[in-house]
Design an enzyme around this catalytic site. Structure first.
Site, short mmCIF file in Angstrom:
data_model
loop_
_atom_site.label_atom_id
_atom_site.label_comp_id
_atom_site.label_asym_id
_atom_site.label_seq_id
_atom_site.Cartn_x
_atom_site.Cartn_y
_atom_site.Cartn_z
N ALA A 244 8.14 33.49 -89.59
CA ALA A 244 7.88 34.38 -89.51
C ALA A 244 6.19 34.87 -90.35
CB ALA A 244 9.09 35.48 -90.46
N ILE B 38 9.53 23.74 -104.42
CA ILE B 38 9.24 23.46 -105.94
C ILE B 38 9.60 24.42 -106.48
CG2 ILE B 38 7.18 22.45 -104.72
CD1 ILE B 38 5.34 24.87 -105.58
N CYS C 1 7.08 18.83 -94.63
CA CYS C 1 7.56 19.79 -95.28
C CYS C 1 7.00 21.18 -94.60
CB CYS C 1 8.07 19.57 -96.40
SG CYS C 1 6.11 18.95 -97.48
N ASP D 257 3.74 22.16 -95.88
CA ASP D 257 2.60 21.95 -96.08
C ASP D 257 2.17 20.01 -96.41
OD1 ASP D 257 1.11 23.46 -96.08
OD2 ASP D 257 2.15 24.65 -98.67
#
Lengths: 767, 653
Positions: free
Chosen positions: B340, B364, B425, B427
């Site tokens: 999305a 994170i 992942c 980035d």
């Protein structure tokens, strides 16, 4: 029947004859599978075409063979000769697939197709033909056999025989009594009369006054004497024949006092601190009216035996420590988590579940309490009396831990064994009941000795160079509890031991006056179980290496001294700075009092520090001398699960090529190398320095080398050998095979197992 | 119950001078005498692990006093290094000194003393009851300053808490005084220099080390070590000006058979233009670890022909397997939601022969929260009754387990499956870096050496744009920034877990790992500063700052594991089970004096190594002596005995 061997006249059969009458209704296997039997060992039942399950997922690699029940063990003889696995400690009396009957915790039969299962006891019936046999062992192994190809009737009979023989009706039926009798007579020729006392064994047994005398001298306990009023157990059956008492107490007084103690156990001297304070253990006074009087007299006598006449304090262990049932249930839980519960299921909240078992909490409680006692003896210079209702359980743990902390002698191998001998075996720990060897009274079962070994391991884990022996030694020692061939763990009191061994000697025609250590040896005679080479796994390289560095070689000492000098000269250079630091300190001191005094009450964390806390903090603020007083850290974070003991059989928890053993490997090699060098050095120096008929220098002969792993040659790869795993010297292979039966985790099934002992099948199975 | 009260700051080279790198012959350094090395080792470990917060009113911190002064003296024979008893680093200047400050030690009560604030550290000294106490906190470690209330002390008494990134929060009380500068103001300025337009201390630090740590990592040399370039892979300069991807390094390894145009199209299809590039190649099977960011698939399931082709080429470069495995570190649900936001994941139906695995590792923010909970568990007090359950509730070890499990899957795919893998992942600079570097550590024994590990960190983390500045928040006062996260700490924790399971397989020791983490925050070295290679080039980090590896490699013996043996051709799979994962208390709980680590085994071994060396020397000496004696009498001579043994000696003795 009995594989064609005649019944030996000495073998007491306690199985109804009808059950041993096996009809040979199956074809003999193509290959003859002969069991390896010990002298006096007899096959009672056997079944062929059995599959030993080694993996829960597939049965491809499962070995096929013969399952045998003897009067000593359950033995599986694989069809195919096993590839010699280097990864295992090889036991001289037990094969890879053998389980002593005494080691069986539970015998469970299962019929997969009918959905039935039953925990088998002694002399029971089994109304279904088992398709599977699961043996839960006291050393935490879980071993499974499948009978899919075996004769159903034979399988059933073997299962019944195993169940029956693992519930001996009488202590004398334990195989040790058969075996040691045979062994004594068979090896008679090898023994030269009286040449080596006690068969060369160095561990004092404390069954004679001289052992106690030596201990009194060693600890300079000059105000204590050996007393023989309990000779022939005239006073108390659970005390040793010779005990150590204050010199100020006459035999007559002691006899009189003994009437007031539980089991007539008069106070027992354990150990003397160099500062003169004594460690004494004692049962409770039965008659409350007499308590004060007796207490007073005992206290006075102990005070008199203290060089400074310092006071005596008493620690009532029943008040502060978990009882034997608590300990048993914690052990059952931790065992459940480690070996029974499905591996993946217990991954998620592993630490919490270990917490919930309370096992480590109890280990910690014993360590902490023992350290408190150490504080009184070391820090306050007072004698301590450990008191417990019977003086035969908690006192054993605490008194031996206190001595381990205070006296480095007990951290040597011989010292440790003598400690167990003194504080456990001779002090009347009920090994027979606590181990439940006869599987009669489950209420009395409690793993106190195991708890003690865990405490020792925790100390070892914190002070790796402090003990002469290794965790492998402790584990092997714990396993030996379940091998009924040694006198150490078989009896509940010294009197019981003496009586049984005397009867035994009479029955086996062993000449009167023969030393019982010779005809029924204790576990300390390790050469009965392991080769000299395998016994080197007991040696801690760090301890051995340190010893090598300090005592053995004059050269090394010189070396140390000179280096020390270098160091202190470095220190000297800092002196002016230290002075400066102090000068500044004085300034600060004069200014003090403003904010300091105002804030102190609110923030001070140490205001209510007790003297013992202060003592510990002082001790911990100095570098530890591992050959001196040793206090274990006892925050929960300092204790960890003894993985070698609890997880060694768990295949999923085994780290290939990893674990502490890889460090041990490297250390052993190093120490071996050091010993070779030292030996060379001695040879060079020779008896007459100056003229040198040059010897060809080589290391000490291989049978004298103390390390399991030898110094590597330049051609060897430096990597630890592939067979090293975190389970070494044990292997999980085939030793832990749990599987849920019909979707019921076997653990759940076992939880309720005791209740079902008398029922044929589970309630829901009958529907 | 503490042992050897600490005083040094646990970081910073002033604790342990790189001093005489030639001290192998015993040039006065305590390091090579048995007692000396023992003490030295203890000191280092304790300095690094044990609090500076202990001692005080209780027990003279004898050893540390020696240590402190000893090292400080050795550090600079020049007296100018000392001002008012405060040891200073080259380039360090004192900003303010405040007397009559109270240190509120959570373990031993109150201490009155003098507080000095430099541009690098906060230095508190106190002398009470003959005990010398030092608290040395580098300013980089401070996350935020909190005022705390000091009850009933009137208006002019203030309380201050330094909430630190390394699991401690020292507290002070002081009286405000017109004549003295405000502590909070000074601290604020120098703890968060970037927020006050001041330089980070690394740019002021003037230490000279005999070894240049910036030379440790040379990307081209590292790829050459891996056998690159080869016919399938090329070392490309396409990003030499950081135009293709501003967060990637200038040197990239990409497939040979691909045009620059295609690469640019792929870059547009990957988040932050982080295209798939090679991290590691298996020396035998040629299977590769390739890293990138998520594909920009978006809600409409966009495709990119060039990207699909690119992955096909990567798969083809490995003849051993006709499959390619993509490991998406994220939770599958998150990967789906990312669609999305114009992100997403590779569809197995568009990429032929590709197998997609989600490793289900949380993001994170979850990790940050987990470590925050951990701090509550370990500092300042420990709930004895619920210690293990409390650790469980932080889930920290569970995430460690997920990471190690993911990395082990990747390593196994390469080693046993001989299949190339692509790791990403969102980035590709957080979880991706964790996974690729851990997998490489398992696969390649080079990365388990002291030098190799530095290369690994330089390569997979620093050069590939793990946002150290954002994740750590160097010099920045915005402590609540949601960009902050302890990803690198988590990675080092995983390395520590592996070193626990394989105590002989790593050349570096625990002190090394702790030192690396301490300087992650300290801002003393340039190594972990900034977010990308491009930024570091712009700031001339290599020219203007010192590398952490200069410090480490100037005294490698202190960071060396004496157990080390090279598991050269062994792939090491850690056992990814809670049963073997432990809380790293000697890092996380080191400020609590009652958590003193056990006697390090290393110390005994080091002594033995020294003993062996000495014995060897003596044997050789005697041998020489003997042979000169017997030379005339006997021509027959036994072979040189010193060569019969050869356990490799890995420590400098």
């Amino acid at each position: 029947m009995f594989s064609g061997k005649p019944i030996k006249p000495t073998f007491k059969c306690y199985l109804p004859p009808v059950q041993t009458d096996v009809k040979k209704n199956i074809e003999p296997p193509i290959k003859k599978l002969d069991p390896k039997l010990l002298p006096g060992e007899i096959v009672v039942n056997e079944v062929n075409f059995v599959r030993k399950c080694i993996s829960a997922e597939s049965n491809q690699d499962d070995p096929w063979g013969k399952l045998i029940c003897t009067n000593f063990k359950v033995s599986f003889i694989p069809q195919e000769a096993p590839s010699k696995q280097k990864s295992q400690l090889s036991h001289l009396l037990l094969g890879e697939h053998d389980i002593p009957l005494t080691c069986l915790e539970q015998v469970v039969t299962v019929n997969d197709t009918k959905g039935k299962k039953k925990v088998l006891g002694s002399n029971q019936k089994l109304k279904f033909n088992p398709t599977e046999l699961i043996l839960y062992c006291k050393d935490l192994r879980i071993i499974r056999f499948c009978f899919d190809e075996a004769g159903p009737e034979s399988a059933r009979k073997v299962c019944l025989a195993i169940a029956h023989y693992s519930h001996p009706a009488d202590l004398q039926l334990l195989f040790g009594f058969e075996y040691q009798g045979r062994r004594y007579h068979e090896s008679k020729g090898e023994r030269v009369n009286g040449s080596t006392p006690r068969g060369g064994m160095q561990t004092p047994i404390f069954d004679r006054p001289s052992d106690w005398d030596r201990e009194i001298k060693r600890t300079s306990a000059s105000e204590w004497r050996v007393c023989s009023i309990n000779e022939s157990y005239a006073i108390s059956p659970s005390l040793p024949e010779y005990i150590v008492v204050p010199v100020s107490l006459a035999d007559q007084d002691l006899k009189q006092y003994s009437l007031y103690f539980t089991d007539r156990r008069i106070p027992l001297w354990c150990w003397n601190h160099p500062n003169g304070s004594a460690l004494v253990r004692m049962a409770c006074v039965v008659d409350p009216l007499q308590q004060r009087k007796i207490d007073q007299r005992i206290f006075t006598a102990i005070t008199k035996s203290h060089p400074q006449r310092s006071e005596v304090i008493r620690s009532d262990l029943d008040k502060y420590l978990p009882n034997i049932q608590d300990i048993q249930s914690a052990f059952v839980k931790v065992r459940q988590i480690c070996v029974l519960d499905p591996f993946e299921e217990s991954e998620e909240r592993w630490l919490s579940s270990i917490d919930n078992s309370r096992w480590l909490e109890y280990v910690r409680a014993f360590l902490k309490h023992s350290a408190e006692i150490v504080y009184y003896m070391e820090g306050k210079n007072v004698s301590v009396i450990l008191q417990e209702e019977e003086d035969r359980d908690l006192n054993c743990v605490v008194s031996s831990l206190v001595q381990l902390m205070l006296d480095p002698h007990y951290r040597s191998l011989i010292g440790f064994q003598s400690l167990v001998q003194k504080e456990w075996v001779m002090a009347g720990h009920r090994f027979l009941d606590r181990c439940n060897h006869l599987k009669k009274n489950y209420k009395e079962e409690s793993p106190l000795f195991m708890l003690f070994l865990d405490c020792v391991w925790q100390m070892m884990n914190q002070y790796p160079a402090a003990f002469e022996f290794t965790e492998a030694y402790l584990t092997v020692l714990s396993d030996s509890m379940w091998i009924p061939l040694f006198s150490t763990f078989l009896f509940s009191s010294p009197k019981q031991r003496t009586q049984h061994l005397m009867d035994f000697a009479k029955n086996k025609a062993i000449p009167q006056g023969e030393d019982q250590v010779v005809y029924f040896p204790p576990v300390w005679e390790w050469s009965q179980q392991f080769s000299i080479k395998d016994q080197t796994l007991f040696n801690n390289p760090m301890y051995v290496g340190k010893g090598a560095a300090c005592v053995q070689n004059g050269e090394v000492k010189t070396f140390k001294r000179t280096k020390q000098k270098t160091y202190s000269s470095t220190l000297r250079g800092t002196a002016p700075l230290m002075r400066n630091g102090l000068k500044e300190g004085e300034d600060t001191l004069t200014r003090r009092g403003s904010l300091m005094s105002e804030l102190k009450p609110e923030f001070s964390a140490v205001k209510d520090e007790s003297p013992s806390e202060r003592f510990f903090r002082d001790w911990f603020s100095r570098p530890a001398d591992q050959q001196g007083l040793l206090i274990p850290l006892s925050m929960p974070s300092h204790l960890s699960l003894w993985k070698l003991f609890f997880l060694r059989w768990v295949p999923e928890a085994c780290i290939p090529r990893g674990g502490p053993i890889t460090a041990y490997h490297k250390l052993s090699q190093l120490v071996d190398e050091i010993e070779i060098l030292q030996s060379k050095l001695r040879q060079y120096k020779g008896p007459s320095p100056g003229n040198t008929p040059l010897p060809s220098p080589s290391g000490p002969p291989s049978d004298q080398r103390r390390m399991y792993f030898k110094a590597s040659s330049p051609d060897d790869p430096p990597t630890p050998p592939d067979f090293l795993t975190s389970s070494f010297p044990f292997t999980p292979m085939g030793n832990l095979c749990r599987r849920s039966v019909y979707g019921t985790p076997i653990s759940k099934f076992l939880n309720g197992a005791r209740i079902w002992l008398s029922t044929e099948t589970l309630a829901n199975d009958t529907v | 119950m503490e042992k050897q009260a600490g005083a040094a700051d646990g970081a910073g080279p002033n604790r342990n001078p790189w001093g005489s790198p030639t001290n192998g012959s015993g040039a006065g350094d305590a390091g090579d005498s048995p007692t000396g090395s023992h003490v030295e080792w203890c000191k280092q470990l304790i300095a690094a692990t044990i609090s500076s917060q202990i001692s005080g009113s209780v027990q003279p911190d004898f050893v540390n006093r020696d240590n402190k002064n000893l090292s400080a003296l050795r550090y600079g024979a020049q007296v100018k290094m000392f001002q008012n008893q405060v040891p200073l680093l080259p380039g360090e200047t004192i900003n303010t000194t405040v007397k009559d400050v109270m240190y509120i030690c959570p373990f031993s009560g109150l201490l009155n003393g003098t507080l000095t604030i430099t541009d690098y550290k906060l230095y508190f000294t106190s002398v009470e009851k003959e005990s010398h106490f030092v608290l040395d906190v580098n300013l980089g470690v401070i996350s935020r300053l909190e005022t705390i209330s000091v009850p009933n002390q009137g208006e002019n008494t203030k309380g201050l808490e330094l909430v630190c990134k390394d699991m401690r929060s020292p507290r002070f009380a002081y009286k405000t005084d017109e004549s003295q500068p405000d502590i909070v103001e000074v601290l604020n300025k120098h703890a968060f220099p970037l927020s006050h337009s001041l330089p980070l201390f690394a740019f002021l630090y003037k230490e000279q080390f005999p070894v240049d740590g910036w030379k440790v990592f040379d990307a081209a040399a590292e790829y050459r070590r891996q056998g690159l370039p080869n016919e399938s892979w090329t070392i490309s300069k396409i990003n030499s000006t950081y135009e293709l991807c501003d967060t990637y390094p200038s040197i990239l390894v990409i497939p040979t058979n691909i045009t620059d145009d295609d690469i640019k199209r792929v870059a547009l299809f990957r988040a932050k233009h982080r295209i798939p590039v090679l991290s590691w190649i298996h020396p035998e099977s040629q299977a590769t670890i390739v890293r990138c960011s998520q594909p920009l698939v978006g809600p409409s399931d966009r495709r990119c022909k060039e990207d699909e082709h690119f992955l096909q080429i990567i798969m083809d470069a490995n003849a051993q397997s006709h499959k390619l495995t993509i490991f998406d570190a994220r939770q599958s649900s998150v990967a789906i939601t990312n669609k999305a936001k114009d992100g997403g994941y590779e569809s197995e139906s568009f990429y032929s022969n590709v197998e997609l695995n989600f490793l289900e590792i949380p993001n994170i923010h979850v990790m940050r929260e987990s470590l925050r909970k951990m701090k509550d568990v370990v500092y300042p007090t420990i709930d004895e009754a619920h210690w293990h359950s409390a650790i469980d509730q932080t889930h920290w070890l569970e995430y460690i387990r997920l990471l190690l499990a993911g990395a082990a899957k990747i390593a196994d795919k390469l080693e046993s499956g001989k299949t190339s893998v692509v790791v990403h992942c969102s980035d590709g600079w957080d979880r991706t870096a964790q996974l690729t570097s851990l997998a490489m550590l398992m696969l390649d024994s080079y990365y388990r050496t002291l030098r190799g590990f530095q290369v690994l960190v330089e390569k997979e983390w620093i050069s590939f744009g793990h946002k150290f500045s954002a994740r750590v928040g160097h010099g920045d006062e915005n402590h609540a920034n949601s960009e902050r996260s302890p990803l690198f700490i988590q990675f080092i924790d995983c390395v520590w877990q592996m070193s626990r399971q394989f105590p002989a397989a790593f050349e570096f020791n625990e002190l090394f790992l702790i030192t690396v983490l301490d300087h992650l925050y300290s801002c003393l070295f340039g190594t972990f500063l900034y977010n990308s290679e491009q930024e570091r080039m712009a700031k001339e980090v290599q020219a203007k700052t010192v590398s952490l590896w200069s410090y480490i490699n100037s005294q490698p013996e202190d960071f060396t594991n004496p157990f080390y043996v090279d598991y050269e051709n062994h792939v090491l799979y850690p056992l990814v089970s809670s049963r073997h994962l432990e809380l790293w208390t000697s890092y996380y709980a080191r400020w609590n004096p009652r958590m003193r680590p056990q006697v390090p085994v290393h110390q005994t071994l080091k002594e033995m190594l020294i003993l062996r060396a000495e014995l060897q020397r003596r044997v050789e000496e005697l041998q020489r002596e003997a042979s000169s004696h017997s030379l005339s009498s006997s021509s027959e001579h036994s072979p040189s005995p010193t060569h019969t043994t050869g356990t490799p000696l890995h420590t400098a003795v």
